[in-house]
Design a protein around this motif. Sequence first.
Motif, PDB file in Angstrom:
ATOM      1  N   MET B 248       0.840  -1.199   0.000  1.00 14.12           N
ATOM      2  CA  MET B 248       0.000   0.000   0.000  1.00 14.12           C
ATOM      3  C   MET B 248       0.877   1.252   0.000  1.00 14.12           C
ATOM      4  O   MET B 248       0.577   2.246  -0.646  1.00 14.12           O
ATOM      5  N   TRP B 249       1.947   1.158   0.761  1.00 20.45           N
ATOM      6  CA  TRP B 249       2.829   2.319   0.867  1.00 20.45           C
ATOM      7  C   TRP B 249       3.501   2.577  -0.480  1.00 20.45           C
ATOM      8  O   TRP B 249       3.670   3.731  -0.888  1.00 20.45           O
ATOM      9  N   ALA B 250       3.860   1.502  -1.171  1.00 19.35           N
ATOM     10  CA  ALA B 250       4.480   1.661  -2.484  1.00 19.35           C
ATOM     11  C   ALA B 250       3.525   2.405  -3.409  1.00 19.35           C
ATOM     12  O   ALA B 250       3.915   3.320  -4.126  1.00 19.35           O
ATOM     13  N   GLY B 251       2.247   2.019  -3.364  1.00 17.05           N
ATOM     14  CA  GLY B 251       1.259   2.687  -4.204  1.00 17.05           C
ATOM     15  C   GLY B 251       1.118   4.151  -3.834  1.00 17.05           C
ATOM     16  O   GLY B 251       0.863   5.001  -4.687  1.00 17.05           O
ATOM     17  N   TYR B 252       1.316   4.422  -2.550  1.00 18.84           N
ATOM     18  CA  TYR B 252       1.211   5.811  -2.116  1.00 18.84           C
ATOM     19  C   TYR B 252       2.429   6.604  -2.562  1.00 18.84           C
ATOM     20  O   TYR B 252       2.323   7.699  -3.103  1.00 18.84           O
ATOM     21  N   GLU B 253       3.610   6.010  -2.351  1.00 16.11           N
ATOM     22  CA  GLU B 253       4.847   6.730  -2.667  1.00 16.11           C
ATOM     23  C   GLU B 253       5.062   6.859  -4.166  1.00 16.11           C
ATOM     24  O   GLU B 253       5.670   7.830  -4.616  1.00 16.11           O
ATOM     25  N   THR B 254       4.647   5.857  -4.925  1.00 15.03           N
ATOM     26  CA  THR B 254       4.793   5.750  -6.380  1.00 15.03           C
ATOM     27  C   THR B 254       6.230   5.664  -6.873  1.00 15.03           C
ATOM     28  O   THR B 254       6.457   5.351  -8.032  1.00 15.03           O
ATOM     29  N   LEU B 255       7.189   5.981  -6.021  1.00 11.34           N
ATOM     30  CA  LEU B 255       8.582   5.830  -6.437  1.00 11.34           C
ATOM     31  C   LEU B 255       9.296   5.246  -5.224  1.00 11.34           C
ATOM     32  O   LEU B 255       9.324   5.863  -4.176  1.00 11.34           O
TER      33      LEU B 255
ATOM     34  N   PRO C 218       6.089  16.060  -5.895  1.00 11.58           N
ATOM     35  CA  PRO C 218       5.240  16.629  -6.953  1.00 11.58           C
ATOM     36  C   PRO C 218       3.966  15.820  -7.165  1.00 11.58           C
ATOM     37  O   PRO C 218       2.896  16.407  -7.367  1.00 11.58           O
ATOM     38  N   GLY C 219       4.097  14.505  -7.114  1.00  6.74           N
ATOM     39  CA  GLY C 219       2.910  13.667  -7.293  1.00  6.74           C
ATOM     40  C   GLY C 219       1.881  13.936  -6.208  1.00  6.74           C
ATOM     41  O   GLY C 219       0.683  14.001  -6.459  1.00  6.74           O
ATOM     42  N   LYS C 220       2.361  14.092  -4.992  1.00  8.11           N
ATOM     43  CA  LYS C 220       1.449  14.330  -3.885  1.00  8.11           C
ATOM     44  C   LYS C 220       0.753  15.675  -4.036  1.00  8.11           C
ATOM     45  O   LYS C 220      -0.436  15.820  -3.748  1.00  8.11           O
ATOM     46  N   ILE C 221       1.502  16.658  -4.496  1.00  7.63           N
ATOM     47  CA  ILE C 221       0.890  17.978  -4.694  1.00  7.63           C
ATOM     48  C   ILE C 221      -0.133  17.888  -5.822  1.00  7.63           C
ATOM     49  O   ILE C 221      -1.253  18.382  -5.725  1.00  7.63           O
ATOM     50  N   LYS C 222       0.276  17.207  -6.881  1.00  9.15           N
ATOM     51  CA  LYS C 222      -0.605  17.033  -8.038  1.00  9.15           C
ATOM     52  C   LYS C 222      -1.927  16.377  -7.610  1.00  9.15           C
ATOM     53  O   LYS C 222      -3.006  16.775  -8.063  1.00  9.15           O
ATOM     54  N   ALA C 223      -1.824  15.382  -6.718  1.00  8.24           N
ATOM     55  CA  ALA C 223      -3.028  14.668  -6.299  1.00  8.24           C
ATOM     56  C   ALA C 223      -4.015  15.605  -5.609  1.00  8.24           C
ATOM     57  O   ALA C 223      -5.212  15.349  -5.586  1.00  8.24           O
ATOM     58  N   LEU C 224      -3.500  16.671  -5.017  1.00  4.90           N
ATOM     59  CA  LEU C 224      -4.407  17.604  -4.341  1.00  4.90           C
ATOM     60  C   LEU C 224      -4.958  18.652  -5.321  1.00  4.90           C
ATOM     61  O   LEU C 224      -5.556  19.636  -4.908  1.00  4.90           O
ATOM     62  N   ASP C 225      -4.709  18.423  -6.593  1.00 12.74           N
ATOM     63  CA  ASP C 225      -5.331  19.209  -7.648  1.00 12.74           C
ATOM     64  C   ASP C 225      -5.015  20.708  -7.609  1.00 12.74           C
ATOM     65  O   ASP C 225      -5.903  21.537  -7.374  1.00 12.74           O
ATOM     66  N   PRO C 226      -3.767  21.070  -7.858  1.00 16.51           N
ATOM     67  CA  PRO C 226      -3.419  22.491  -7.855  1.00 16.51           C
ATOM     68  C   PRO C 226      -4.092  23.250  -9.004  1.00 16.51           C
ATOM     69  O   PRO C 226      -4.242  24.464  -8.933  1.00 16.51           O
ATOM     70  N   ASP C 227      -4.524  22.513 -10.048  1.00 20.19           N
ATOM     71  CA  ASP C 227      -5.132  23.174 -11.210  1.00 20.19           C
ATOM     72  C   ASP C 227      -6.345  24.009 -10.830  1.00 20.19           C
ATOM     73  O   ASP C 227      -6.627  25.015 -11.466  1.00 20.19           O
ATOM     74  N   ARG C 228      -7.055  23.571  -9.800  1.00 23.22           N
ATOM     75  CA  ARG C 228      -8.279  24.315  -9.478  1.00 23.22           C
ATOM     76  C   ARG C 228      -7.956  25.744  -9.048  1.00 23.22           C
ATOM     77  O   ARG C 228      -8.813  26.611  -9.066  1.00 23.22           O
ATOM     78  N   TYR C 229      -6.706  25.987  -8.625  1.00 23.47           N
ATOM     79  CA  TYR C 229      -6.315  27.364  -8.320  1.00 23.47           C
ATOM     80  C   TYR C 229      -5.422  27.933  -9.419  1.00 23.47           C
ATOM     81  O   TYR C 229      -4.842  28.992  -9.263  1.00 23.47           O
ATOM     82  N   GLY C 230      -5.258  27.186 -10.495  1.00 26.24           N
ATOM     83  CA  GLY C 230      -4.368  27.630 -11.564  1.00 26.24           C
ATOM     84  C   GLY C 230      -2.896  27.609 -11.176  1.00 26.24           C
ATOM     85  O   GLY C 230      -2.105  28.415 -11.641  1.00 26.24           O
ATOM     86  N   ILE C 231      -2.530  26.695 -10.313  1.00 26.07           N
ATOM     87  CA  ILE C 231      -1.128  26.620  -9.877  1.00 26.07           C
ATOM     88  C   ILE C 231      -0.399  25.557 -10.683  1.00 26.07           C
ATOM     89  O   ILE C 231      -0.917  24.452 -10.876  1.00 26.07           O
TER      90      ILE C 231
END
Lengths: 355, 329, 378, 234, 255
Positions: B248-255, C218-231
């Motif tokens: 699950m953590w791997a899926g969360y981290e993705t890398l 970056p992936g984590k930030i992306k998941a929180l959808d910065p686009d909705r604020y145009g970021i």
Amino acid sequence: MKPTYGTITVKTAMLVIAALLLFAPFLFQDIRALEVAARICIFIVLVASYDLLIGYTGIVSFAHTMFFGFGAYGSAIALKQMGPGWDAVALGTLVGVALSLVVATAIGLISLRVKAIFFAMITLAAASVVLVLASQLSQITGGEDGITYRAPDLFKPATKLAVDEDGKVLRWFGVALNGKLAAYYFVFATSLVMFLVMLRITVSPLGTVLKAIRENEARAEAIGYRVVAYRTFVFCLSAAIASLAGSVYAVWLKYTGPDTALSFAIMIDILLMVVIGGMGTMWGAVIGAVLMVMAQYYLRDLMGAASEATAAIPLLPELLAPDRWLFWLGIIFILLVYFFPKGIAGTLMARGRRA
Amino acid sequence: MTNLSETLGRWGGVNLLPLALAAVAFVLIGAPSSWVTLTVAGLSMGMMVFLMASGLSLVFGLMDVLNFGHSAFISFGAFVAATVLAALSTWLDGGWMLASAALALALLAAIAFGLAAGLFFETVIIRPVYRDHLRQILITMGALIVSEQIILAVWGGTPVSVPRPAFLEGAWIVGDVSMEIYRLFAVALGLAVFAGLMVLLNRTRIGLLIRAGVENREMVEALGFKINRLFIGVFMLGSALAALGGAMWAGYETLITPALGGEMMIVVFIVVIIGGLGSIDGTLLGAIIVGLTANYIGYLAPKLALASNMILMMAILMWRPSGLRPAVK
Amino acid sequence: QEDPIKIALIHGLSGSSFEAFSKQAQTGFELGLEYATDGTNEVNGRPIEVIIKDTQFKPDVARAVLAEAYGDDEVLLAVGATSSGVTQAMLPIAEEYEKILIVEPAVADSLTGPDSNRYVFKTSRNSSMDMQAQALALQPDENLYVATLAEDYAFGRDGITAFKAALDGSGATVVTEEYVPQGTADFTAATERMFNALKDKEGRKVILVYIAGGGDAPGKIKALDPDRYGIEISMGGHILPVLPTYKRFPGLEGAVYYYYEAYQNDINKWLVDTHQERFDGPPDFFTAGGMSAALAVVKALQTADSYETEDLIAAMEGMSWDTPKGEMTFRPEDHQALQSMVHFKIRVDDDVEWAIPDLVRIIEPDEMNIPIGRDNSQ
Amino acid sequence: MSLLSLKNMKTQIGQYHVLHDITFDVPEGGVFVLLGRNGAGKTTTLRSIMGLWQPQPGSVVFKGRDISRLATADIARLGIAYVPENMGTFGGLTVQENLVLATAGGRFDQTRLQRIYTLFPALEQFWTKQAWSLSGGQKQMLAVARAIIEPRDLILIDEPTKGLAPAIVAAMGEAFREIAQDTTILLVEQNFNFARSLGRDMAVIDDGRVVHRGSMADFAADTDLQGQLLGLSA
Amino acid sequence: MPSPSLSTRDLTIRFGGHVAVNSVTCDFHPGETTVIVGPNGAGKTTYFNLISGQLPASAGRVEKSGEDITRLSPSARAGRGIGRAFQLTNLFPQLSVIENIRLAVQAREGAGWSLFRPAASRRDLIRSAEHYLDAARLTDRADMPAASLPHGDQRKLEVALLMAMEPDIYMFDEPTAGMSLDQAPAVLDLIGKIKADTTKTVLLVEHKMDVVRALADRIIVLHNGELLADGPPAEVMGSKIVRDVYLGTATEETA
Ligand SMILES: Nc1ncnc2c1ncn2[C@@H]1O[C@H](COP(=O)(O)OP(=O)(O)OP(=O)(O)O)[C@@H](O)[C@H]1O
Ligand SMILES: Nc1ncnc2c1ncn2[C@@H]1O[C@H](COP(=O)(O)OP(=O)(O)OP(=O)(O)O)[C@@H](O)[C@H]1O
Ligand SMILES: [Mg+2]
Ligand SMILES: [Mg+2]
């Protein structure tokens, strides 16, 4: 107790190791060997001081490198800020020891309240906090990169301890009497003194009390020993010695950084050494430190040779690839804990008991 | 004083801690949308840590074995799942049915690996050192070193990226609040595992037998039970949980890198200790508290974020020297 | 046949997951020697012997093996190491033995800083270059608002400082600097803070991510959808194994040290072809870095008056030479090799395993104002 | 035919030869008493029967079947219960849980439970307490109760009266007499008076060897022999 | 009557709802051997634990020669001359027999903090330890680890440890339990020797009536944590209440 043949073997080995270390600069005239010998000296002290905790008193701490680091950083920072001089070494060492004592007392007092395993975790936590602090206070500690500095002039390779008629550095048996040699003997002598002090302590009445606490804490309390006081005392003592060893190492290395003085990898090395050598005997620390340091420096080369030699056989060369040396060390470690829980020294000494 | 604590006790005692934490944070944070986002993030983080920690706690609580090698199972789970997902990457793009099948296969592969590795670990590594904490710490450390080397040898040192199904990507946005879908999935899975464990331990005789076996193996044998099989079973379960947590953590981290398990280990230990070693409900509680605090502090006082877990642990140990909900020993 | 010229490659080969980087650097170095000597592996008629040593990622081991290389193996010069801390520890040894150390691929600026010395040359890029190129890739103006995210230690803080320095005078505004502890995996809190700081700004809104460790910020930030604020998100490039994760950011712009398709020159062409042929894949960052170091060594050996250290230093100070990423020059003051960087834009092609950093332009060395670490002439 | 018969049993613990030659037969029904000084090897004999030590050569025949190679759990399932010297109660478990584990299906046979309550009222009183907090004697009661909560063919009991108050000892004696109606008890005991009042047959072990076998009545009458073998009188 | 060397005032301990020792007030005098009897679970061991400090009292006080020691740690009480042996053997298993005893000697001599003189050169400590080793007839076992002793010898060592502490107050908790008939006399002899020294106070928990008869100057009976009877042996053992709660129908022979 009458000595066993095993004990005699171990003690003979000790004398041989001591002699080898004493004459190391003359016996092995290459640079790596001297580095290895100095590292062995330091680690013998460090491991022995850890053995006071884990082997004699039964305290599992993961903060031992933290104290080592206090000493190392104390000297390193003093040498960096005040310039190369004995005053800096003395001041840094003192500050390191003082800091170690304060922290050790504080942690020791917490240990009043919690169980052994929690104590282990608290020390782990404390050690990682310090590791992070060292990385964050990069202004003084150099952060991840650590600090380089100069040792007192006496230890500079260019320093001539004795000169011949031409004013060139004098050589004995082909060895230049220069500052490097002085530095090595500084390391050797201080380590020897610290080791002898610890050896003396373990055979004193206090040493028996520590073992008693390891064996049966409640009963030790019941016959009148203040267990917490003794525990805190050894914790402080071993912290102070680790700190001193750190200071010496810092002077020798002329570099101090998280990876040489603070990291968890060193803690694991110490554990490996204690276990391989044998817990609860000072000789174990010597054997463990010698074997592990040698392995760290030479096993790779050996494995490289073995890997080439077995190139024709499938699979074997890959497992023997020099980069997998840690793998083998891990396996050896498991086998030791499994088959020789008392380590090499402990197992040997129990052998051949005389009637 | 005693009245107060009794009333609190009736209302759930230490179980109220997360609520209290959330309430205080609500006041301090001010912005409700940020608060909800952070709370959901904290809860799900806690759940993923719970998945990883539950196995450790189970094995310690029932078998009194302190497995420092636990993090190896976490890493292995992560890499096995990543490998399966990578192999099935075409499925991931082929509609949600196929994608969830791929995900399920990946998680199952991690679990299967955990079971197998647990079997091996118990019989070869742990069996000789039951009841001897010191040797357990040492031998499992050795196993950890070896396992890490194996991971390095098999998967190499470079980071491996983990594809995941499209339907778990992105966030669920309500007003200004955003909740990552993957995290919600983690919460659901965590709760399911928690429920399963509680049933297993409280509704069956297995829990009793194992606790008895830890204290006195011989006597359990003398009562006619094959304790070995039970111990292997529990250990396999613990390892499988770790592997699942790792997946699950791997899926969360993705890398992911081979250092993954080691990096998670400290927080896993902290959670298990805060919760009170050995109790599953304590572990859940500890995990949630750690997850929430990390997020709240990260928002309110980022400078303290690093030390927050340590401070939390020290504070709780000062207050309750054996953790919040220690297993009855 | 004459005595071989010995060169030590000192990298971390065991004990850390960075050992893969070391392997790349060493492969690159060997390819570089091959290219520079036309496959003869000889310079001025003397064969080159490469001695490989492992630092185990431990500074003390690194010092010992470097000393051994200089003292016992009598190498002419050494190349290394992988991590900055380990390399830092090695610097004084070069001075002690008065022999040259070429730093590759460690990045820290401090390796050419005041604690370094005149025996140290550095072919790898440094963090200032990364960050300045990154700033240039953002094409900053008054309209630009940036929030930065970095790890809370010297490397992260120095990077952001360099980044801000590069923005200076462009009119762009840094609205907040977030620092998270090293090894952070959950970026929700920092992201919320950055969103809150940026969302009401008028203009181009960018979050700059500068995180070396894992955690996929970056992936984590992306998941929180910065686009909705145009970021938008901006970050530097990465090694090939990491590039698949960039597929989530089509259109992302940033700067990177090397990408094999970005450079059109003979050396790079040879490198890509040869690497493809031998290792069944394109060369990566550190392969190119290792090759650059080898090319520098060969050129220095060919041009120096003698193989004495002082003559080598004289030849190398100010020396320019060709590498897979164009011409590099050792700056005389601090021996840092000035070099170009790649401004890229991510393109996603479903047939390619990773996201493709398409070349926007090459940022030439003279566009960047890299601070001088120390001055050897003093 | 005897229920249990040991023939030339030898047991080695680590490098020590503890049992040299143990041979005796336990007939079905009644109480068989094993006597001997401290360190004679009585406990080791019981453990060897139970499979907790592996007796090397020699045989242990139970109900006509050699059990000397079986695993402990399998031996237990043949109908042998064991009350060890150190009681072997599970401190972390409650009294109830301790007993539940000793039942076959996890369910109590109410009549047997009642008998245990009458025999050892303390157990009913501390039903839900963890066993570590029981007094020494209470633990002893729990250990015995665990052995009789299910019907068994043979019960091995190692010094059950150690540390018990006289009233309890008397009650336990009664209980054993009652149990021995349908079950065989192999009893190791230092309390000679207690043993004498219960035993039908007996053996004396010294230094890992059986040095005397016979009926209890004969042995009780022969004070010289007692003195010689047990250090009694003087 | 001399002033009491040890007394407890309303000493009480509760475990949750259960009162294990209930308001016990009692004085003990030098030169007197008091045997404590009572059914299993009466609270005898717990009473000992309260006196020697292994458990904290819920209420009441413990006084040693008039000094209140209720709040002191076990080690501090040992330092004030209260020594005890345990019901379940409680030794230092991996240390040798002689080291076990030396630990007790050393604690009494305050030599625990001596770190620079090797123990082997402390003839005083060793001689004293050897004395008690001899007294417990364990000389031939001196170098064996305590764990490898048979049960009877472990009990003797337990007693020897207490002897070596040379306390003012000796507390024995069923010293001969599980000891064979040839071994028990050795232990009883040791206790007899202490009895001869009139400055010492002896407390003894025992279930074996022959031992009680041989040693007791006075008997107290605990039942459900309460002090039920206190007096000379004959009187107490003869009383109906003791027969009811303790001896039961058992005759003294089977006990
Ligand atoms: N685990 C062991 N390791 C080594 N020796 C042992 C072990 N267990 C028992 N012994 C030795 O075996 C011998 C017999 O021991 P055992 O416990 O069977 O005696 P016992 O007759 O039950 O004595 P007691 O009446 O004191 O309980 C003793 O000398 C003892 O020291
Ligand atoms: N730590 C504790 N927690 C809870 N209950 C306890 C604890 N210690 C003792 N008890 C209870 O207190 C009562 C008295 O126990 P104690 O051990 O003092 O009895 P005793 O008189 O020594 O009996 P015996 O003769 O069987 O040794 C018992 O019922 C026991 O269950
Ligand atoms: Mg026995
Ligand atoms: Mg008792």
